[in-house]
Write an enzyme that holds these catalytic residues in place. Sequence first.
Site, mmCIF file in Angstrom:
data_model
loop_
_atom_site.group_PDB
_atom_site.id
_atom_site.type_symbol
_atom_site.label_atom_id
_atom_site.label_comp_id
_atom_site.label_asym_id
_atom_site.label_seq_id
_atom_site.Cartn_x
_atom_site.Cartn_y
_atom_site.Cartn_z
ATOM 1 N N TYR A 26 51.930 -17.357 -10.017
ATOM 2 C CA TYR A 26 51.096 -17.311 -11.220
ATOM 3 C C TYR A 26 49.791 -16.556 -10.936
ATOM 4 O O TYR A 26 49.324 -15.776 -11.765
ATOM 5 C CB TYR A 26 50.799 -18.732 -11.703
ATOM 6 C CG TYR A 26 49.777 -18.790 -12.800
ATOM 7 C CD1 TYR A 26 50.107 -18.420 -14.104
ATOM 8 C CD2 TYR A 26 48.469 -19.206 -12.544
ATOM 9 C CE1 TYR A 26 49.164 -18.453 -15.120
ATOM 10 C CE2 TYR A 26 47.526 -19.243 -13.552
ATOM 11 C CZ TYR A 26 47.872 -18.873 -14.832
ATOM 12 O OH TYR A 26 46.939 -18.900 -15.827
ATOM 13 N N GLU A 27 49.220 -16.782 -9.759
ATOM 14 C CA GLU A 27 47.960 -16.134 -9.392
ATOM 15 C C GLU A 27 48.165 -14.727 -8.838
ATOM 16 O O GLU A 27 47.216 -14.071 -8.445
ATOM 17 C CB GLU A 27 47.202 -17.001 -8.376
ATOM 18 C CG GLU A 27 46.722 -18.309 -8.981
ATOM 19 C CD GLU A 27 45.959 -19.184 -7.998
ATOM 20 O OE1 GLU A 27 46.080 -18.982 -6.762
ATOM 21 O OE2 GLU A 27 45.240 -20.075 -8.477
ATOM 22 N N GLU A 91 41.696 -28.431 -2.934
ATOM 23 C CA GLU A 91 42.223 -27.106 -2.613
ATOM 24 C C GLU A 91 43.128 -26.577 -3.716
ATOM 25 O O GLU A 91 43.028 -25.419 -4.109
ATOM 26 C CB GLU A 91 42.984 -27.162 -1.287
ATOM 27 C CG GLU A 91 43.622 -25.864 -0.868
ATOM 28 C CD GLU A 91 42.624 -24.776 -0.530
ATOM 29 O OE1 GLU A 91 43.014 -23.596 -0.606
ATOM 30 O OE2 GLU A 91 41.465 -25.066 -0.202
ATOM 31 N N TYR A 94 47.864 -28.342 -9.493
ATOM 32 C CA TYR A 94 48.927 -27.581 -10.155
ATOM 33 C C TYR A 94 49.832 -28.525 -10.936
ATOM 34 O O TYR A 94 50.216 -29.579 -10.442
ATOM 35 C CB TYR A 94 49.760 -26.821 -9.122
ATOM 36 C CG TYR A 94 50.925 -26.073 -9.727
ATOM 37 C CD1 TYR A 94 50.727 -24.879 -10.415
ATOM 38 C CD2 TYR A 94 52.223 -26.562 -9.614
ATOM 39 C CE1 TYR A 94 51.796 -24.190 -10.985
ATOM 40 C CE2 TYR A 94 53.291 -25.878 -10.176
ATOM 41 C CZ TYR A 94 53.077 -24.701 -10.863
ATOM 42 O OH TYR A 94 54.127 -24.020 -11.419
ATOM 43 N N VAL A 95 50.162 -28.092 -12.149
ATOM 44 C CA VAL A 95 51.153 -28.761 -12.983
ATOM 45 C C VAL A 95 52.094 -27.677 -13.490
ATOM 46 O O VAL A 95 51.643 -26.620 -13.949
ATOM 47 C CB VAL A 95 50.494 -29.509 -14.171
ATOM 48 C CG1 VAL A 95 51.543 -30.120 -15.088
ATOM 49 C CG2 VAL A 95 49.524 -30.578 -13.663
ATOM 50 N N GLY A 103 48.106 -34.379 -20.117
ATOM 51 C CA GLY A 103 47.228 -35.289 -19.381
ATOM 52 C C GLY A 103 47.535 -35.415 -17.900
ATOM 53 O O GLY A 103 46.871 -36.176 -17.194
ATOM 54 N N GLY A 105 47.351 -32.977 -15.425
ATOM 55 C CA GLY A 105 46.308 -32.353 -14.617
ATOM 56 C C GLY A 105 45.052 -33.206 -14.574
ATOM 57 O O GLY A 105 44.435 -33.373 -13.518
ATOM 58 N N ASN A 132 41.236 -16.763 -14.685
ATOM 59 C CA ASN A 132 42.114 -17.845 -15.120
ATOM 60 C C ASN A 132 41.437 -18.669 -16.222
ATOM 61 O O ASN A 132 40.938 -19.765 -15.991
ATOM 62 C CB ASN A 132 42.486 -18.715 -13.921
ATOM 63 C CG ASN A 132 43.613 -19.661 -14.231
ATOM 64 O OD1 ASN A 132 43.908 -19.941 -15.386
ATOM 65 N ND2 ASN A 132 44.233 -20.167 -13.180
ATOM 66 N N TYR A 139 38.754 -27.187 -16.732
ATOM 67 C CA TYR A 139 37.715 -27.811 -15.921
ATOM 68 C C TYR A 139 36.437 -28.045 -16.726
ATOM 69 O O TYR A 139 35.791 -29.084 -16.580
ATOM 70 C CB TYR A 139 37.424 -26.982 -14.672
ATOM 71 C CG TYR A 139 38.568 -27.014 -13.683
ATOM 72 C CD1 TYR A 139 39.009 -28.215 -13.125
ATOM 73 C CD2 TYR A 139 39.226 -25.854 -13.315
ATOM 74 C CE1 TYR A 139 40.062 -28.250 -12.229
ATOM 75 C CE2 TYR A 139 40.278 -25.874 -12.419
ATOM 76 C CZ TYR A 139 40.693 -27.083 -11.884
ATOM 77 O OH TYR A 139 41.730 -27.116 -10.998
#
Length: 179
Positions: A26-27, A91, A94-95, A103, A105, A132, A139
């Site tokens: 994904y990243e 670190e 992830y979900v 809910g 994460g 992202n 967050y």
Amino acid sequence: MDFSIRAANLEDCKDIARMIMELAEYEKVSEHVKVTQKDLEQDGFSKNPFFHGIVAEVPEAQRTKDGHVKIGYALYFLSYSSWKGRCVYMEDLYVMPEFRGKGIGKALMSKVAQLGMAAGCTQLNFTVLDWNKASLDFYAAQGCQRRDGRAGLPRHALRGGRSWSVWPSPERRLARYPW
């Protein structure tokens, strides 16, 4: 949606390795992943582990089309700030995409914060990639604040990442992370 959060164990390393690769894909950095299932087993479950982990899992009836019931994880470790004392560094959080927005994460992050508090930590730190937006929004919705280093310089300069923290604030105590 039914799900549970629990401490990771040795048997979870195969699924954690799978999800680490999913996150890296994904990243767009999967070619940089060098950690193997064996590394996770040795580094996380030895006498003196380098990291700790928690996993999110769903009942068999809600497993993925590929048959997975472990659908999220968080890896964290304890660190130390010469200014603030004990800290917990998350670190990874992830979900799997099909389970986001339910809910999970938030529950994983809250559990890492609770474990940090139990260890006497005063803050929860992590890094988010600048591009992202979904994670940045997640967050921010949890009450997290971007943290810049001294003199306005980024505290961590990890390939476009920004450091974030959950700071104790006298004017705004975070109910989910009440340090």
